[in-house]
Motif scaffolding. Structure first.
Motif, short mmCIF file in Angstrom:
data_model
loop_
_atom_site.label_atom_id
_atom_site.label_comp_id
_atom_site.label_asym_id
_atom_site.label_seq_id
_atom_site.Cartn_x
_atom_site.Cartn_y
_atom_site.Cartn_z
N THR A 6 -6.94 1.81 0.47
CA THR A 6 -5.78 1.33 0.32
C THR A 6 -4.42 2.20 0.78
OG1 THR A 6 -6.55 -1.10 0.48
CG2 THR A 6 -4.76 -1.03 0.11
N PHE A 7 -4.76 3.37 -0.78
CA PHE A 7 -3.51 3.60 -0.80
C PHE A 7 -3.11 4.93 -0.15
CE2 PHE A 7 -3.89 2.03 -5.18
CZ PHE A 7 -2.24 2.17 -5.61
N ARG A 8 -4.68 5.99 0.82
CA ARG A 8 -4.30 6.82 1.30
C ARG A 8 -3.23 6.04 3.06
NH1 ARG A 8 -5.28 8.63 -2.38
NH2 ARG A 8 -3.50 8.23 -2.83
N LEU A 9 -4.12 5.09 3.30
CA LEU A 9 -3.65 4.65 4.65
C LEU A 9 -1.92 4.36 4.78
CD1 LEU A 9 -6.83 2.34 5.55
CD2 LEU A 9 -5.44 4.14 6.52
N LEU A 10 -1.61 3.27 3.25
CA LEU A 10 -0.33 2.84 2.87
C LEU A 10 0.71 4.20 3.26
CD1 LEU A 10 -0.66 0.27 1.03
CD2 LEU A 10 -0.12 -0.03 3.56
N PHE A 45 4.36 0.95 8.80
CA PHE A 45 3.39 -0.83 8.29
C PHE A 45 4.01 -1.18 6.91
CE2 PHE A 45 -0.35 -2.82 6.46
CZ PHE A 45 -0.54 -3.82 7.67
N LEU A 46 4.11 -0.25 6.47
CA LEU A 46 3.83 -0.64 5.01
C LEU A 46 5.41 -0.86 4.93
CD1 LEU A 46 3.72 -0.75 1.37
CD2 LEU A 46 4.75 2.19 1.97
N GLU A 47 6.13 -1.05 5.72
CA GLU A 47 7.98 -1.53 5.54
C GLU A 47 7.74 -3.19 5.84
OE1 GLU A 47 12.44 -0.79 6.57
OE2 GLU A 47 11.50 0.80 7.41
N ASN A 48 7.09 -3.08 7.19
CA ASN A 48 7.38 -4.55 7.35
C ASN A 48 5.79 -5.44 7.23
OD1 ASN A 48 8.81 -4.00 9.56
ND2 ASN A 48 7.14 -2.32 10.64
N LEU A 66 0.34 4.39 -8.37
CA LEU A 66 1.15 3.95 -8.24
C LEU A 66 3.43 4.89 -8.30
CD1 LEU A 66 1.39 0.12 -9.26
CD2 LEU A 66 1.67 0.49 -6.88
N ASP A 67 2.26 5.39 -9.28
CA ASP A 67 4.12 5.94 -9.35
C ASP A 67 3.64 7.80 -8.63
OD1 ASP A 67 5.83 7.23 -12.32
OD2 ASP A 67 3.79 8.70 -11.76
N SER A 68 2.58 8.14 -8.37
CA SER A 68 2.81 9.59 -7.63
C SER A 68 2.89 8.92 -6.04
CB SER A 68 0.59 10.33 -7.28
OG SER A 68 0.55 9.32 -7.51
N SER A 69 2.63 7.77 -5.84
CA SER A 69 2.15 7.48 -4.11
C SER A 69 3.55 7.43 -3.72
CB SER A 69 1.59 7.06 -3.98
OG SER A 69 2.07 5.23 -4.19
N GLY A 70 4.87 6.62 -5.01
CA GLY A 70 5.88 5.82 -4.25
C GLY A 70 5.79 4.68 -3.56
N ILE A 71 4.65 4.03 -3.30
CA ILE A 71 4.43 2.68 -3.40
C ILE A 71 4.78 1.47 -3.76
CG2 ILE A 71 2.73 1.09 -1.89
CD1 ILE A 71 0.77 3.45 -0.71
N SER A 72 5.41 0.90 -3.67
CA SER A 72 6.60 -0.60 -4.08
C SER A 72 4.95 -1.44 -4.65
CB SER A 72 7.69 -1.44 -3.98
OG SER A 72 7.58 -2.30 -4.23
N ALA A 73 4.98 -1.57 -6.44
CA ALA A 73 3.74 -2.37 -6.75
C ALA A 73 3.95 -3.33 -6.14
CB ALA A 73 4.12 -2.34 -7.89
N ASP A 74 4.43 -4.05 -4.95
CA ASP A 74 5.31 -5.32 -5.32
C ASP A 74 4.21 -5.31 -3.82
OD1 ASP A 74 7.37 -5.13 -3.19
OD2 ASP A 74 8.50 -5.97 -4.31
N LYS A 75 4.07 -4.89 -2.96
CA LYS A 75 3.17 -4.30 -1.80
C LYS A 75 2.00 -5.23 -1.83
CE LYS A 75 6.73 -4.02 0.63
NZ LYS A 75 7.22 -4.34 2.29
N LEU A 76 1.16 -5.13 -3.75
CA LEU A 76 0.28 -4.99 -3.04
C LEU A 76 -0.68 -6.47 -4.34
CD1 LEU A 76 -0.86 -1.29 -5.03
CD2 LEU A 76 -0.97 -2.12 -2.26
N CYS A 77 -1.65 -6.86 -3.57
CA CYS A 77 -1.92 -8.45 -4.16
C CYS A 77 -3.02 -8.06 -4.64
CB CYS A 77 -2.03 -9.52 -3.79
SG CYS A 77 -2.12 -10.83 -4.58
N PHE A 78 -4.26 -8.38 -5.61
CA PHE A 78 -4.84 -8.47 -6.17
C PHE A 78 -5.48 -9.34 -6.43
CE2 PHE A 78 -3.92 -4.08 -7.64
CZ PHE A 78 -4.04 -3.12 -7.13
N GLU A 79 -7.11 -9.50 -5.52
CA GLU A 79 -7.24 -10.71 -6.05
C GLU A 79 -8.68 -11.21 -6.66
OE1 GLU A 79 -8.37 -12.80 -2.06
OE2 GLU A 79 -6.75 -12.65 -1.23
N ILE A 80 -8.65 -12.31 -7.51
CA ILE A 80 -9.83 -11.71 -8.65
C ILE A 80 -10.44 -13.16 -8.46
CG2 ILE A 80 -8.94 -10.50 -9.77
CD1 ILE A 80 -7.65 -13.01 -12.42
#
Length: 677
Positions: A504-508, A514-517, A543-557
């Motif tokens: 997921t990190f690689r694709l984003l 896509f990540l922006e929308n 999250l720190d190295s990729s620059g992807i905003s953390a609010d773009k990810l939702c973890f389901e448990i």
């Protein structure tokens, strides 16, 4: 040997006197003027002094020397006073005296040489005896002089100390009385061979009993001393090797036993089972059985009270198992909270009775720790050991499969393995999945699908749940229901979760548009992943190295995973939420304690279990459940997502109830994630 100075003097003096005697015997007629009587007295006195010096040289006793001197002097005087002593002419006297001196000197010299050698040998023997006695008494190891009947003639201080006796207390004691009963026959056998001449010495390790009856290990070395070809006595040397034997026994025990519980470990259990499998070929009519036990909900003790409490509980349960099994059975800790019992010469019916006793003993057991009390159950898989079983691994696999079925049927029960059991066959199918999963991970034969999550109030939000698919060896797509149970059972699920997160990190990163929308992507996490600190660290680093905003990810448990790992789940959620990640509680409502635990979990979304949603139109109870869950979620300021929305009627009813988001085949089917990029 060095001759003392006074002895040298005596030898010299004897030689001088003999020389004087010989000289005067040849020259007295021409050089001395004395009567024959005086001459006779002179020679007799000379001979007396010579014999006295000779005797004092060989005898150190003053009493003996004095007696000899008086005796010799008396004999000399008596001889001198004999009137019948008649001397002839001077030449005859001279010859007679010379002959007499020579005749007397020869035996004196010969006897002196003989006695000198005798005394030299005796001195050496005395010195050897003293050295042996010193070595015997001062030896750091135990030593004893032993009669042929094994009675101790004499024992040194080291042997007394080794066996806890006072000095000389062992004298007269028979070695049999201080020998361990298991070594008596071997000891007597060696002794018989020694006495019969079959061997000159022997050595072996044997056990002694000290004065308190404790076992002392000794390395015994025995050699025989003979006199006139008959056994005289033997010399026993005993080195105390108790510490070495105890160390070796400890190493052997540690190699074959579990360090925590003291039970046989997996390696030793496998060795004994293999031996039993081999014996079946020679004794096909004998019956044996093996049971595999897995404690139910043991993890609760570890989570509630810590691993120290869990370890103590395992020790106590091990003691219970040892009290219940038959005397010839083997109970082993196979790992974690899993135990095995090998029942030799035991029919499957008798084995079932033993297994029932084990189950009841654990059921009746209460574990208390710092004010907490726990009751345990155990799931048991029982399998007969028959001739057709090819290996230990196959046997254990069958027992493990039976144990799994016992758990699957409700835990705390016994399941007996049968070759034609369809449920077991399914279990074996899961085992076969393990190898395929390893290959798929190594060959990167997984892919991501995405299913849309639609807002019932705002059409602009783009949400997707990422779903996993496996590509088999032929390129066919496999749904997760086929392989995830095996992955969870055999601890591969966290590795699969990690693959999804990495992908997921690689694709984003590779698709910034896509990540922006997209509003967010939901990634499913298993219960074991919530306890894996390495995966948590990996997410933080990415999250720190990729620059992807953390609010773009939702973890389901899932609700079940969260509750069974509550402390870890709370920590996992708290850390990532502080970074900006979102969380959803999946399949909410399926657990028994959903509402009680919900307030402890700081999640953003409640996903209402689809089992309540799919029949909401026709089932009033399902409708009430969905409505209740939605109201609770809103009260706790959580958004709700309904699963299994298959048509517009269900969608409309959910909107009336006030559900925030919907997901299902009626909204959008899963599609390859790459098609959305």
């Amino acid at each position: 040997m060095t001759i003392p100075l006074h002895s040298k003097f005596r030898i010299s003096l004897i030689a001088v006197l003999i020389g004087i005697a010989y000289y005067f015997s040849g020259h007295h007629a021409s050089t001395l003027v004395m009567s024959s009587e005086y001459l006779t007295s002179f020679y007799l006195l000379l001979i007396t002094l010579t014999l006295f010096l000779w005797t004092t040289f060989h005898f150190n006793s003053k009493k003996i020397n004095t007696t000899l001197f008086i005796t010799l002097l008396t004999c000399s005087s008596t001889a001198n006073s004999q009137e019948h002593l008649i001397f002839g002419s001077a030449e005859e006297v001279t010859l007679s005296l010379q002959f007499f001196v020579i005749a007397l000197s020869v035996p004196i010299i010969l006897l002196s040489v003989f006695i000198f050698k005798y005394r030299t040998t005796k001195i050496k023997l005395d010195e050897c005896s003293e050295r042996f006695k010193g070595s015997f008494l001062d030896a750091p190891i135990g030593m004893a002089l032993v009669a042929p009947d094994l009675n101790i003639i004499e024992a040194n201080p080291s042997l007394h100390k080794m066996l806890g006796y006072s000095v000389n207390e062992l004298t007269g004691v028979n070695f049999k009385n201080i020998t361990h009963e298991d070594d008596l026959q071997k000891c007597q056998s060696y002794q018989n061979k020694l006495l019969s001449g079959e061997m000159d010495s022997y050595q072996f390790e044997k056990r002694y009993l000290d004065k308190q009856g404790r076992i002392i290990w000794g390395l015994l070395n025995v050699s025989l001393v003979r006199h006139n070809a008959s056994p005289f006595y033997s010399i026993a040397q005993i080195q105390n090797i108790t510490e070495r034997k105890q160390a070796n026994e400890l190493l052997t025990f540690q190699a074959s036993h579990d360090s925590l519980t003291g039970l046989v470990n997996r390696r030793e259990f496998e060795r004994r089972t293999k031996r039993l499998l081999s014996s079946i070929q020679q004794e096909p009519d004998k019956q044996h059985a093996l049971c595999f036990m897995d404690l139910d909900q043991f993890k609760i003790v570890n989570d509630a009270c810590g691993h120290t409490a869990g370890d103590e509980m395992l020790r106590q349960i091990s003691s219970i198992l040892l009290r219940v099994i038959r005397y010839r059975d083997t109970v082993a800790r196979l790992g974690g909270d899993e135990f095995g019992v090998l029942m030799e010469y035991c029919s499957i019916d008798d084995a079932h009775r033993v297994a029932t006793s084990l189950q009841k003993a654990i059921q009746d057991y209460n574990f208390s720790w710092e004010g907490h009390t726990f009751k345990m159950g155990v799931s048991i898989g029982l399998v007969p050991i028959i001739e057709t079983i090819p290996s230990f691994n196959e046997l254990l696999k069958e027992a493990d499969a039976a144990c799994y079925m016992a758990k699957d049927k409700g835990r705390n029960r016994i399941h007996v393995y049968h070759a034609n059991d369809s449920e077991i066959a399914k279990r074996h199918g899961e085992i076969q999945w393990v190898e395929r999963l390893y290959q798929a991970l190594d060959e990167d034969r997984f892919c991501l699908y995405a299913q849309t999550i639609v807002s019932l109030s705002n059409d602009k939000d783009m949400h997707y749940e990422l779903l996993l698919r496996m590509i088999d060896e032929k390129g066919e797509m496999i749904l997760p229901d086929a392989f995830l149970p095996a992955a969870e059972r055999y601890n591969l699920i966290s590795r699969i979760d990690l693959w999804v997160i990495e992908k997921t990190f690689r694709l984003l990163q590779d698709n910034p548009d896509f990540l922006e929308n997209v509003n967010f992507l939901s990634i499913n996490l298993s219960g074991p992943t919530l306890t894996n600190s390495n995966i948590l660290d990996f997410i933080i680093e990415e999250l720190d190295s990729s620059g992807i905003s953390a609010d773009k990810l939702c973890f389901e448990i899932t609700e079940t995973a969260a509750i069974s790992n509550l402390n870890n789940a709370m920590k996992f959620i708290s850390i990532l939420k502080d970074l900006g990640c979102r969380f959803a509680l999946d399949d909410f409502g399926s657990g028994l304690s959903s509402f009680a635990y919900l307030k402890n979990l700081s999640v953003d979304y409640l996903k209402i279990d689809g089992v309540f949603v799919k029949d909401i139109v026709d089932d009033l109870i399902d409708h009430a459940m969905v409505k209740s869950i939605n109201e609770i979620g809103q009260t706790m300021e959580m958004k709700t997502i309904a699963e299994f929305v298959e048509n517009d009627v269900i969608k409309g009813m959910l909107k009336e109830i006030g559900v925030d988001y919907v997901q299902g085949y009626g909204i959008g089917k899963p599609q390859p994630f790459k098609d959305l990029l």
